[in-house]
Design a protein around this motif. Sequence first.
Motif, short mmCIF file in Angstrom:
data_model
loop_
_atom_site.label_atom_id
_atom_site.label_comp_id
_atom_site.label_asym_id
_atom_site.label_seq_id
_atom_site.Cartn_x
_atom_site.Cartn_y
_atom_site.Cartn_z
N VAL A 67 38.86 23.88 30.94
CA VAL A 67 38.06 24.85 30.98
C VAL A 67 38.41 26.00 29.68
O VAL A 67 37.56 26.43 29.05
N ASN A 68 39.79 26.12 29.70
CA ASN A 68 40.23 27.09 28.91
C ASN A 68 39.73 26.50 27.37
O ASN A 68 39.53 27.24 26.54
N ALA A 69 39.99 25.26 27.29
CA ALA A 69 39.70 24.65 25.95
C ALA A 69 38.36 24.64 25.63
O ALA A 69 37.94 24.93 24.41
N GLU A 70 37.17 24.61 26.61
CA GLU A 70 35.75 24.78 26.49
C GLU A 70 35.77 26.10 26.00
O GLU A 70 34.75 26.30 25.18
N GLU A 107 34.29 30.36 21.83
CA GLU A 107 34.61 31.41 21.05
C GLU A 107 34.84 31.27 19.56
O GLU A 107 34.51 32.04 18.65
N ARG A 108 35.27 29.89 19.18
CA ARG A 108 35.26 29.67 17.73
C ARG A 108 33.96 29.31 17.34
O ARG A 108 33.60 29.67 15.91
N ASP A 109 33.07 28.70 17.76
CA ASP A 109 31.77 28.46 17.41
C ASP A 109 30.61 28.66 18.53
O ASP A 109 30.21 27.59 19.04
N PRO A 110 30.09 29.94 18.69
CA PRO A 110 29.23 30.16 19.99
C PRO A 110 27.90 29.44 19.79
O PRO A 110 27.33 29.21 20.66
N ASP A 111 27.55 29.15 18.35
CA ASP A 111 26.18 28.51 18.35
C ASP A 111 26.21 27.01 18.44
O ASP A 111 25.11 26.25 18.16
N ALA A 112 27.42 26.40 18.47
CA ALA A 112 27.45 24.82 18.68
C ALA A 112 27.02 24.20 19.93
O ALA A 112 26.65 24.85 20.85
#
Length: 78
Positions: free
Chosen positions: A65-68, A73-78
Amino acid sequence: MGAISLKLPDDLLEASSQCAEALKVSRAKYIRRAIEQMNRETHMRLRAKRLAEVSQKVRKESMRVNAEFAAVERDPDA
């Protein structure tokens, strides 16, 4: 209230008597308090152990879940 019979070594019996006298309680009350304290400590240790075990069981899922969240956070539009 239930009753138990207890044999104590002389040195422990004498120490218990001295401590009870210092606290101005009966030896029986002193021993009851000691048992109550030991029960509380044992329950706390068992609870901490269970919490650690459960924490280990959910650790893998928490990491996923943390990885998700990190990916969002790195790419909110993905």
